[in-house]
Design an enzyme around this catalytic site. Structure first.
Site, PDB file in Angstrom:
ATOM      1  N   GLU A 123     -44.118  22.547 -18.941  1.00 49.36           N
ATOM      2  CA  GLU A 123     -43.937  22.141 -17.547  1.00 49.36           C
ATOM      3  C   GLU A 123     -42.534  21.635 -17.254  1.00 49.36           C
ATOM      4  OE1 GLU A 123     -46.242  22.872 -15.422  1.00 49.36           O
ATOM      5  OE2 GLU A 123     -47.634  23.492 -16.985  1.00 49.36           O
ATOM      6  N   ASP A 214     -42.959  31.985 -16.145  1.00 49.57           N
ATOM      7  CA  ASP A 214     -44.257  32.370 -16.691  1.00 49.57           C
ATOM      8  C   ASP A 214     -44.369  33.885 -16.845  1.00 49.57           C
ATOM      9  OD1 ASP A 214     -44.843  29.693 -16.537  1.00 49.57           O
ATOM     10  OD2 ASP A 214     -46.101  29.874 -14.752  1.00 49.57           O
TER      11      ASP A 214
END
Length: 329
Positions: A123, A214
């Site tokens: 993150e 991602d």
């Protein structure tokens, strides 16, 4: 000097996720991406796969692991490490941070017979105290958002490369991932990415431009399988990169480290990716913040103001979402 482009992907499935979720992500993203990339041996990437997903692939998809191992062996894929179970690193004790990073590093080096020099920060949650633990785990570099660097006072044009940072005498190299690329790739025509590269190259000689995001964007996210594979966006992107290698130098993080000097030294503030800092705010404050952004982004001073505006601290997720505090405690 040519512009250097590092294409880094983060593939992740959490511990305990349903088997059909793993299968769906593999079918629509992980397998087709690697199969297509295998047809372009001149295009290198950097790949991070979280520990739970890697263990599942080893158990269920040996053909994927074999293909990836061949691509690592020929130098097309650089493997990125990280915490084995993808923890938010500041939320676990230092001994566990070091343990998870070193355990996964050793696992990957044995699995792919390669040297793992860098890691993915889950993150992109960063606190300066992480640095010495990451370095003690044998990691040389990591990648964070360029937002982290701008909040440390770095000018926009000084985020194309890597910086040196230290904590308690330990040294780490920090790459900055370009936020504009997150909204160009894979949503816009590949030529728009090349236009962005050209603009950067004209103003910043010897720049290192990093895309780090991602891997599920390339197939799993809504409509992305159709867009990337059935409609051919990813093949067109690879074709564009291959056709422009005379001025866009495709490389890995390790190659960029070997070929370019650091931009300078830096100490980054506590930060995460921009959206996460917004989600950590109480709802009323979030609405105020977004309203303020909406007003100011049309101000001619917005480019100067933006770097000094910050939302919340990621740790306040433990307040806004009490279940995260229960897990933590």
């Amino acid at each position: 000097m040519p512009l250097r482009f590092v294409f880094a992907l983060h593939n992740h499935q959490p511990v305990g996720n349903f088997g059909h979720v793993f299968e769906h992500a593999y079918r629509d993203s992980y397998r087709p991406f690697l199969e297509l990339l295998d047809q372009y041996p001149e295009i290198p990437i950097v790949l991070h796969t979280s520990g739970p997903l890697m263990e599942w692939l080893v158990e269920h998809k040996t053909e994927y692991i074999d293909r990836l191992r061949r691509m690592v062996r020929r130098g097309q894929v650089e493997i990125l490490g990280g915490g084995f179970y993808e923890p938010i690193l500041p939320m676990i004790p230092p001994c566990d941070r070091i343990g998870q990073i070193t355990t996964y590093k050793n696992y990957l080096e044995k699995l792919f017979e390669t040297r793992v020099r860098g890691m993915w920060v889950p993150e992109r949650v960063w606190e300066q105290s992480l640095l010495s633990d990451i370095a003690d785990a044998g990691v040389e570099y990591t990648v964070l958002d360029d937002l982290h660097f701008r909040q440390a006072g770095v000018e926009d044009g000084q985020t194309f490369g890597y910086y040196l940072s230290e904590d308690n005498g330990r040294l780490l190299r920090l790459f900055a991932a370009a936020e504009p690329l997150r909204y160009l790739v894979p949503y816009r025509d590949p030529n728009e990415t090349l236009t962005y590269f050209g603009d950067v190259a004209s103003r910043h000689p010897d720049a290192v431009v990093v895309f780090a995001d991602d891997g599920e964007k390339f197939g799993v996210w809504p409509e992305m399988f159709r867009h990337c594979y059935e409609h051919g966006w990813l093949r067109r992107f690879f074709d564009a990169l291959r056709s422009n290698r005379h001025w866009v130098r495709l490389c890995t993080f390790a190659q960029a480290l070997e070929e370019t000097p650091p931009i300078g030294r830096i100490y980054l503030p506590d930060a995460s990716y921009r959206e996460m800092t917004e989600w950590a705010l109480p709802l009323s404050r979030l609405n105020d913040y977004r309203g303020l952004i909406g007003e100011l982004q049309h101000d001619p001073r917005w480019g100067r103001l933006q770097r000094f505006l910050r939302a919340g601290n990621w740790r306040n997720f433990k307040i806004r979402y009490p279940e995260t505090q229960e897990m933590y405690a």
